[in-house]
Design an enzyme around this catalytic site. Structure first.
Site: not given
Ligand code: NAI
Length: 334
Positions: A155, A234, A236, A265, A297
């Site tokens: 998507k 953008t 992982r 992160e 993120h």
């Protein structure tokens, strides 16, 4: 009333979820700390937990949750790599996620990062505020006519590719399951990873994190990138081997790097560490490159996405309380 414990909850989560629960059908307990095996005890008395990308929902955590009566892990995100699905199934715990809240939010953020990086807006903004109106070092390139490689055409990858087409870029893409009809409709071509690395001037990553995509961008992949591309992630953080990335940046193999996600992160992204000492040396090194742009993120962070995340998650929580099947396509199984 069914109780739900939220972990890693931020003010915007509380705001959107409380609004969604206007009828008061559910009782929410918002915890700012993350869920892991040591904090799972705080879910006692709750039928569900609602977690985000950096909660560590491993087997031991799930065992503790099951022991305390939890029946559902509701991810308020799309990715589910932080949940041990096999253990959840064995423990009779259901797992749901929000598969598509707003692919536009993430695709548009990928472009925002690339445009900022390319035209050095992050540097120009600071300069002008200091009354430094010089343009030295701010030269970018036209996007028009450039070759963009999109890795993962789900998507988000598809939308990102289409936006690049709108800029007049040539787009080549790679996916395990190519969608030839979509590609033909947008004059996009599927290619091998090797061709993408060789020909792309911009590369954007949009695959989920799986054992196959872990460190997809490693030393070998970086050495095949012949056009000194701008690399955007953008998706992982663990798709990129950070050590290899730093080396490639030092060797000037990359024109620039834009990251909304980072390999480690947990404990850093989403937190205000401005009064603390940054312990992660690789992140510290990345922050010193003037051609590296990092956001914490925030790809998902639009009003539309947050509304949709809270709507789908609350509907699933109500399904649990009423013993109804979960919304179609939201259940994740091993
Ligand atoms: P999606 O499931 O629609 O698309 C993923 C695509 O990757 C699929 O077409 C799949 O076939 C492909 N794929 C899977 N394994 C592959 C492999 N080994 N090689 C090549 N292609 C492979 O997912 P969607 O919604 O497009 O999201 C993509 C990723 O973006 C998510 O998995 C998530 O990690 C990340 N994401 C990041 C956000 C942020 O805030 N920065 C927010 C939402 C998602």
């Amino acid at each position: 009333m069914m109780k739900v414990a939220f972990y890693d909850a931020k003010p915007y989560d509380e705001d959107f979820f409380t609004r969604q629960n206007h009828s008061g059908a559910l009782e929410f307990i918002f915890h700012s700390f993350r869920l892991d095996e040591s904090t799972a005890i705080t879910a006692q008395g709750c039928s569900a937990v609602c977690v985000f990308v950096n909660d560590k929902v491993n087997r031991r955590c799930l065992e503790a949750l099951a022991q305390h009566g939890v029946r559902l892990v509701a991810l308020r995100c799309a990715g589910f790599n932080n949940v041990d699905l096999t253990a959840a199934a064995e423990l009779n715990l259901s797992v749901v996620r929000v598969p598509a809240y707003s692919p536009y939010a993430v695709a548009e953020h990928a472009l925002a990062l690339l445009l900022t990086l390319n035209r050095r807006i992050h540097r120009a903004y600071n300069r002008v505020r200091e009354l430094n109106f010089s343009l030295n070092g701010l030269v970018g390139f036209d996007l028009h006519g450039k070759t963009v490689g999109i890795i993962g055409t789900g998507k988000i990858g598809k939308l990102t590719a289409q936006i690049f087409r709108g800029f007049g870029c040539e787009v080549i893409s790679y996916d395990l399951y190519p969608d030839d009809g979509w590609a033909a409709a947008h004059q996009i071509r599927y290619a091998s990873l090797a061709e993408i690395y060789e020909k792309s001037e911009i590369i954007s990553l949009h695959t989920p994190l799986t054992p196959e995509t872990h460190h997809l961008i490693n030393e070998a992949a970086l050495s095949q990138m012949k056009k000194s591309p701008c690399l955007i992630n953008t998706s992982r953080g663990k798709l990129i081997d950070t050590t290899a990335l730093i080396l490639a940046l030092k060797n000037k193999q990359l024109r620039g790097v834009a990251l909304d996600v980072y390999e480690i992160e947990e404990g850093i992204f989403f937190e205000d560490l401005s009064h603390d000492v940054l312990q992660d040396d690789e992140l510290a090194r990345l922050l010193t490159f003037n051609n590296v742009l990092i956001t914490s993120h925030q790809g998902f962070l639009t009003e539309e996405a947050l509304s949709e995340i809270s709507r789908v998650t609350c509907e699933n929580l109500v399904c649990l309380s009423e013993n109804k099947p979960f919304l179609e396509g939201t259940r994740v199984e091993p």
